[in-house]
Structures are given as C-alpha cells and as structure tokens.
Design an enzyme around this catalytic site. Structure first.
Site, short mmCIF file in Angstrom:
data_model
loop_
_atom_site.label_atom_id
_atom_site.label_comp_id
_atom_site.label_asym_id
_atom_site.label_seq_id
_atom_site.Cartn_x
_atom_site.Cartn_y
_atom_site.Cartn_z
CE LYS A 78 -3.93 2.13 2.54
NZ LYS A 78 -4.95 2.05 3.64
CB SER A 159 -8.22 4.09 2.62
OG SER A 159 -7.41 3.45 3.48
CB SER A 183 -8.74 1.12 5.62
OG SER A 183 -9.30 2.60 5.24
N1 GLN Z 1 -13.36 4.73 5.70
C1 GLN Z 1 -12.87 5.17 6.94
C2 GLN Z 1 -12.46 6.79 6.92
O1 GLN Z 1 -12.66 7.26 5.62
C3 GLN Z 1 -11.81 4.44 7.37
C4 GLN Z 1 -10.39 4.83 6.62
C5 GLN Z 1 -9.18 3.72 6.97
O2 GLN Z 1 -9.49 2.95 7.90
N2 GLN Z 1 -8.16 4.21 6.71
O3 GLN Z 1 -11.89 7.19 7.68
#
Ligand code: GLN
Length: 492
Positions: A78, A159, A183
């Site tokens: 990532k 994400s 995410s």
């Molecule tokens: N979807 C969540 C957010 O937008 C979690 C993102 C994440 O876990 N990095 O904050």
C-alpha cells in the site's frame, strides 16, 4: 506457467522450497499480470526489479538451504508505507514524487522475511475514504462485475482499494493494508478476500504515513486466512521507534492455526441488526452463525449498547487527529510547495490548497473545528469519553464470549460514483468496522457468500486484545464451512 499466480502464499512458499518451480517464475508470472491488469489502476508504481531481485535471492537461498518465511513471495505494498527510494505518496498530490530516505518497519520486516515488492498500491488520499475515489491517482476498479451486466465499474472499497483489487485480480498473492476505521476489512469484503487488522500496537506505525495515530494499524490482505496469518507474523513485532508498539512476543500464528472451535463462545451483538441494510446481509450473517454452530461453537446473543455512537465518535476523533498529523504538510519540509506572492502565509495556503483533495480538506476542517477552544469540550472531549464507553462494552462482553461475529459492511460493493458526492452515505459504510477500531481490538473479514448480483459479502470476527489466534482460527472455520471459491471473471 501462468497458473502460478493462482497459488496461495503458502503454496508459493512451499513450492519454491521443494523446487516445484523457481521464485523467478512466480515473480515473472505476477509481473505479467500487473501489466495485463493496468486498467484496474491498482498500482501507482510498478517495481518489477525489486520483485525479481528478491526472487533471485530466494532461488539462491534454496541452493544454500537458507530460505526465509516469505522467500519467493512477491507482494504489493500500500502506498502509505514509506519505501526507501521508491515513490510514496499516500495517494496525495501533496507527496507527488516523494521518495523516502528510509524504510517503514513493516516493509523492512517483509523484505527481511524474503518477500519482494511488485509495486506500490493505489489508495484513498491519506487513507481517508471507503471507495478509493479520493486518490489523486484516480479510482481503483474492482475486478468484479454484477450479474445483471450493469456496466458501471464497481468500487473495490477503501482506503486499501488498490490492495483489494490487486489481490482479487491475481496481480499479487497478498498485499499490505492499513486500517484506521475499516480500511482493511471493508475492501477485503468488497472483493471476496480476507484481511485482518491486528490489535492496536502489533504492527509498528514507524514509516506509515499518519492519518489518526490512535487508530492506525497495518495488516495483511490475502486470499485466505492462512496467508493472512503468514503475512501478519512477518509484519508484527515490537519496535522502539513507535511509542505505541506492543512489547510482546509475536506468536507463531500459522503453526497454531486450527479450525477446531468446539466450545468457543461466539457473541452476536443485537445492536448490529440495524434497519435499512439489505436483507442479504442478514441472510449471510445468519448462515455464518449456523456455520459456527455446526463447527461446535456456542452462539450467545450479546449487547454492545454504545454501538450507535461509534460512527459519530470515529468521525470526530479520526479527523481531529488527522488535522494535527497533516499540519506538517506546509511546503517547507518536504512534498509539494505552492507558489504565491503572499509571503510565507501565502505559500502555506497555496501549498495546502493545491496539495490536498477535497475529502482531506473536509477532514482537516472538521478536525480543526472539533478541537477549537469553543468546541473542544462539546465534541472532542465528549468523543473521547464515548470511545471509552465503547471499549468498555467490548470488555464486558468479552467476559462472556471469546469472539464476536458481525457483517463486515452494510452493503456489497457499490458502483464508482454512487456515493462520492454524499460524504455521509460514504461514512455510513464504516458502521460495522469502526467500533473494533475505537477499542483497538483485532478484527478480520472473511468472505462468506455472494449477494443476488453475484458480488461477495464478508463477515467480521472481532477478538479480545492480543487474541489474533482466536480470530484467525474462527476465520479458518468460517472459510472452510463457507467454501467460498468464487473469483472475479477475467477482466483483461
Ligand atoms: N473509511 C474510513 C475513513 O474514511 C476508514 C479509513 C481507514 O480505515 N483508513 O476514515
């Protein structure tokens, strides 16, 4: 030898070890897939030379009997992990072209374990998002398609959308993800793969671009539970460079993997049966409950009364921490520098105006607001208290049960564009994921079935602090009993 790219991490490792094929053949197979799969936009940087060098080292090590746990396994990284000399952008223009001078602890550990890197994976900007649409590099496309032929490309979740899409489409056998509020788990569920967020502190945050430091955790995404165990073992461990790192030995999770969960008590939280979610989510959850019962677990209805406050609590705490963490992007030290004739203030403004996308700006504004003198008590302080109540709910329930089973997300994958203009609809997708994040608990998503459109649905297992083993074992039991072998149709 294109079928090498269908092998699990365990099978690649074992096959390289026993000489069934070479690590170079494996790396070449995946490199070819990465090229064929470019239309998915999963990779933002390709590093075939890194994967091939690690593969050649693995083939050498075999002749001298010096193989490591991940020798011969190429993975995707990532783009939130700092990789020395390789562009690391966190999906943001702010870090366009940024090449770190050091390696993150997690990536360092993976290379030390013999893994090679196929490339850096696309992601929501600074890991803020649930669909990979906030990336400065454009959205990632899921390799899955709806049965009804609906042509709109589907979101891979976010994400860690690049990681999800790449693993599902065989552009790597496993990838790193990070999980602040879902995410790893939500994208894993969207594309029919597994992913585990370990207990907060298991994986070092050193060199992971910070979003919300009290929540951020790295973890693996792979096609099955065993592969997650193998990768997590390599990624975990105490790191003096991260003050919140857990000073505990890393268990041998793979060796202790067992789908024998007889006598385990599994809690089903009644507050997760929320109105308005598709009936199919409830059906797959009920089937999962039956499968755990069949496997000899005892099913117990439990209550986590503060669940309904988890989402608003998360969307105060995460932006607050983000607004502080992202203050460093000022155009002075590294990354983009905007131009302005307005002096230093003008330069700051131009940098942050040009460098950040709109979701990141929204989070910074929310975060700054909830931390401001007049609102700190009403929002940030209050959210910290509610966070403690949410953690206490889990503590109490874990006196009664060993694990908790819930859906991972309130829907299957949605089409790109469906929610991108409605932040609240996007945030609601995290409703089942954020409670475990706020409590710092290990939590895993395992594919459990398909919806009426032939799209994967995942179930989430949440465990006690440090009990990754319990989560992985129950995940394995679920995986064996769900018999989920579906995969996306060829996309190239
Ligand atoms: N979807 C969540 C957010 O937008 C979690 C993102 C994440 O876990 N990095 O904050």
């Amino acid at each position: 030898m294109s079928n090498l790219t269908d092998l699990s991490i365990a099978a690649i490792r074992d096959g390289v070890r026993d000489g069934s094929f070479t690590a170079r053949e494996v790396a070449e197979g995946f490199i070819a897939n990465v090229e064929k799969g470019r239309s998915l936009n999963a990779y933002v940087v390709e590093t075939p030379e890194h994967a091939l060098a690690a593969a050649d080292a693995a083939d050498q090590a075999r002749t001298s009997d010096d193989l490591k746990p991940l020798s011969g396994v190429p993975i995707g990284m990532k783009d939130l992990f700092a990789t020395k000399g390789v562009q690391t952008t966190a999906g943001s223009n702010m870090l366009g072209g940024f090449k770190p001078v050091y390696e993150s602890t997690v990536s360092r550990k993976l290379w030390d374990a013999g893994a090679g890197m196929l490339g850096k994976l696309n992601m929501d900007e600074f890991a803020m998002g649930s669909s990979n649409e906030t990336s400065a590099y454009g959205p990632v496309i899921s390799p899955w398609r709806r049965n009804d032929g609906g042509n709109a490309p589907l979101a891979p979740g976010g994400s860690s959308g690049g990681s999800a899409s790449a693993v599902a489409a065989r552009l790597c056998p496993g990838a790193t993800g990070t999980d602040t509020g879902g995410s790893i788990r939500q994208p894993a569920a969207f594309v029919g793969i597994s992913g585990i967020k370990p207990t907060y502190g298991r994986c070092s945050r050193w060199g992971v671009v910070a979003f919300a430091s009290s929540l951020d955790q790295a973890g693996p995404m792979a096609r099955d539970v065993r592969d997650c165990a193998i990768m997590l073992e390599a990624m975990s461990g105490f790191d003096p460079k991260d003050s919140t790192s857990l000073d505990m030995p890393v268990p041998n999770w793979e060796a202790a993997l067992s789908s024998d969960i007889r006598g385990k008590r599994i809690g089903i939280p009644r507050e997760y049966r929320i109105d308005g979610i598709p009936e199919e989510i409830g059906r797959v959850w009920d089937e999962g409950i039956e499968r755990m019962r069949d496997a000899g677990a005892e099913i117990v209805e439990v209550s986590l009364p503060h669940t309904k406050y988890a989402l608003p609590t998360y969307y105060i705490i995460a932006p607050a921490e983000a607004s502080s963490n992202l203050a460093r992007y000022d155009g002075v030290r590294y990354g983009l520098r905007g131009t302005s004739d307005g002096g230093i203030d003008g330069m700051y403004q131009a940098t942050r105006h040009d460098g950040f996308g709109s979701e990141v700006k929204r989070r910074i504004m929310i975060g700054t607001y909830v931390l401001s003198a007049g609102f700190y008590d009403a929002y940030f302080n209050q959210a910290q208290k509610v966070r403690a109540l949410i953690a206490r709910d889990f503590e109490r329930v874990f006196n009664e049960v060993d694990l908790i089973l819930t859906p991972t997300a309130p829907s299957a994958a949605f089409a790109l564009g469906d929610k991108s203009s409605d932040p609240l609809a996007m945030y609601l997708n995290d409703v089942f994921a954020v409670p475990a994040s706020l409590a710092g608990l290990p939590a895993m998503s395992v594919p459990a079935g398909l919806d009426g459109q032939g799209l994967p649905l995942g179930l989430q297992l949440i465990g006690r602090p440090f009990d990754e083993q319990g989560v992985l074992n129950a995940g394995l039991a679920l995986e064996e009993r769900s018999g989920f072998t579906h995969r996306p149709k060829a996309w190239w």
